[in-house]
Design a protein around this motif. Structure first.
Motif, short mmCIF file in Angstrom:
data_model
loop_
_atom_site.label_atom_id
_atom_site.label_comp_id
_atom_site.label_asym_id
_atom_site.label_seq_id
_atom_site.Cartn_x
_atom_site.Cartn_y
_atom_site.Cartn_z
N GLU A 1 -3.16 25.85 8.55
CA GLU A 1 -3.57 25.09 9.73
C GLU A 1 -4.01 23.69 9.33
O GLU A 1 -3.68 22.69 9.99
CB GLU A 1 -4.71 25.82 10.46
N THR A 2 -4.77 23.61 8.22
CA THR A 2 -5.24 22.31 7.74
C THR A 2 -4.04 21.45 7.32
O THR A 2 -3.96 20.26 7.63
CB THR A 2 -6.20 22.48 6.56
N GLU A 3 -3.10 22.09 6.63
CA GLU A 3 -1.90 21.38 6.19
C GLU A 3 -1.09 20.89 7.38
O GLU A 3 -0.60 19.76 7.41
CB GLU A 3 -1.06 22.31 5.31
N ALA A 4 -0.95 21.71 8.40
CA ALA A 4 -0.21 21.33 9.61
C ALA A 4 -0.91 20.16 10.31
O ALA A 4 -0.26 19.21 10.77
CB ALA A 4 -0.06 22.52 10.54
N ALA A 5 -2.24 20.23 10.38
CA ALA A 5 -3.00 19.16 11.01
C ALA A 5 -2.83 17.85 10.23
O ALA A 5 -2.65 16.77 10.82
CB ALA A 5 -4.47 19.53 11.12
N LEU A 6 -2.88 17.95 8.89
CA LEU A 6 -2.69 16.76 8.06
C LEU A 6 -1.28 16.18 8.23
O LEU A 6 -1.11 14.96 8.28
CB LEU A 6 -2.95 17.08 6.59
N GLU A 7 -0.28 17.05 8.32
CA GLU A 7 1.08 16.58 8.50
C GLU A 7 1.23 15.86 9.84
O GLU A 7 1.88 14.82 9.93
CB GLU A 7 2.07 17.74 8.41
N ASP B 1 1.65 10.78 12.74
CA ASP B 1 1.11 9.81 13.71
C ASP B 1 0.84 8.46 13.04
O ASP B 1 1.18 7.40 13.59
CB ASP B 1 -0.19 10.34 14.34
N ILE B 2 0.26 8.52 11.85
CA ILE B 2 -0.04 7.27 11.13
C ILE B 2 1.26 6.54 10.77
O ILE B 2 1.37 5.32 10.92
CB ILE B 2 -0.89 7.55 9.86
N GLU B 3 2.26 7.28 10.33
CA GLU B 3 3.54 6.68 9.97
C GLU B 3 4.22 6.05 11.18
O GLU B 3 4.76 4.94 11.12
CB GLU B 3 4.44 7.74 9.33
N ARG B 4 4.18 6.76 12.32
CA ARG B 4 4.78 6.24 13.56
C ARG B 4 4.06 4.96 13.99
O ARG B 4 4.69 3.95 14.33
CB ARG B 4 4.71 7.29 14.67
N GLU B 5 2.73 5.00 13.97
CA GLU B 5 1.95 3.82 14.34
C GLU B 5 2.21 2.66 13.37
O GLU B 5 2.28 1.49 13.78
CB GLU B 5 0.46 4.15 14.39
N ASN B 6 2.37 2.97 12.10
CA ASN B 6 2.66 1.95 11.10
C ASN B 6 4.02 1.30 11.38
O ASN B 6 4.16 0.08 11.30
CB ASN B 6 2.63 2.57 9.70
N ASP B 7 5.02 2.12 11.73
CA ASP B 7 6.35 1.57 12.06
C ASP B 7 6.27 0.66 13.29
O ASP B 7 6.87 -0.41 13.32
CB ASP B 7 7.35 2.71 12.32
N GLU B 8 5.52 1.11 14.30
CA GLU B 8 5.35 0.29 15.51
C GLU B 8 4.66 -1.03 15.17
O GLU B 8 5.04 -2.09 15.68
CB GLU B 8 4.54 1.05 16.56
N LEU B 9 3.66 -0.97 14.30
CA LEU B 9 2.94 -2.17 13.89
C LEU B 9 3.86 -3.13 13.13
O LEU B 9 3.84 -4.34 13.37
CB LEU B 9 1.73 -1.79 13.03
N VAL B 10 4.69 -2.59 12.24
CA VAL B 10 5.64 -3.43 11.49
C VAL B 10 6.62 -4.10 12.46
O VAL B 10 6.93 -5.28 12.33
CB VAL B 10 6.37 -2.59 10.42
N GLN B 11 7.11 -3.35 13.43
CA GLN B 11 8.03 -3.93 14.42
C GLN B 11 7.34 -5.01 15.23
O GLN B 11 7.92 -6.06 15.50
CB GLN B 11 8.56 -2.83 15.34
N LEU B 12 6.09 -4.76 15.63
CA LEU B 12 5.33 -5.74 16.41
C LEU B 12 5.11 -7.02 15.61
O LEU B 12 5.32 -8.13 16.12
CB LEU B 12 3.99 -5.14 16.85
N VAL B 13 4.72 -6.87 14.35
CA VAL B 13 4.50 -8.04 13.49
C VAL B 13 5.82 -8.80 13.31
O VAL B 13 5.86 -10.03 13.35
CB VAL B 13 3.90 -7.62 12.13
N GLY B 14 6.92 -8.07 13.14
CA GLY B 14 8.24 -8.71 13.00
C GLY B 14 8.62 -9.50 14.24
O GLY B 14 9.11 -10.63 14.15
#
Length: 192
Positions: free
Chosen positions: A37-43, A48-61
């Motif tokens: 359960e902990t592993e699933a929550a971390l994944e 979510d962090i990776e998706r938000e990071n991609d969105e942020l990179v696109q926004l900055v671009g």
């Protein structure tokens, strides 16, 4: 001790071990469940962090691209304004020189006009009938304040050298008509 005691003790230990084994298995399963359960929550959190990071990179671009296009547009406007300013400055200098030349020409024409009027007044005194001359005392002929040749020595020097009117006008910085008028006035001054 007797061997049957050993057997009983080993049997009791085996029974106790057998009783504790399912509890450990349940505990281990619970820990594994918790870890999963902990592993699933971390994944999920990492996704979510990776998706938000991609969105942020696109926004900055996109912001960078928009800023670059705005900067290029502003640079084009600045260049256009510099070009217009240079044209205005050139036009202003040309206009100032034309105004100066026109003022100079007007001043010379005004002086020539005054001399013509003075010459006309002098010639009208000479042509009056003798009766009018007796009644009025003779007026002294009006002399120009300064000879035209004294005012334009370079012009007459060029004329005496045989230069054309266009050449004289260009060298003296005058209009062609002005040069002609000055030469005619000088001729009248000599004959008058």
């Amino acid at each position: 001790m007797q061997p049957w005691v050993y057997i009983v003790l080993v049997g009791a230990a085996a029974i106790l071990y057998a009783l504790t084994l399912p509890a450990r298995a349940k505990e281990g399963k619970a820990q594994i469940q918790n870890l999963k359960e902990t592993e699933a929550a971390l994944e999920l959190y990492m996704a979510d962090i990776e998706r938000e990071n991609d969105e942020l990179v696109q926004l900055v671009g996109s912001i960078k691209q928009q800023t670059q296009s705005n900067q290029n547009g502003m640079q084009e406007q600045i260049n256009e304004l510099k070009k217009q300013l240079a044209e205005l400055q050139t036009g202003s200098v040309q206009l100032a020189s034309r105004v100066s030349a026109e003022e100079k020409g007007l001043g010379e024409l005004a002086a020539a006009f005054e001399r013509i009027i003075a010459n006309a007044a002098t010639s009208s005194v000479v042509t009056k009938p003798a009766e009018a001359m007796k009644e009025e005392p003779p007026a002294a002929p009006a002399k120009p304040v300064s000879s035209i040749k004294l005012r334009y020595p370079r012009l007459f020097e060029l004329h005496e050298q045989g230069k054309s009117i266009d050449s004289i006008a260009k060298t003296a910085g005058l209009q062609r008509g002005e040069v002609q008028l000055i030469l005619q006035l000088a001729k009248q001054e000599e004959t008058g």
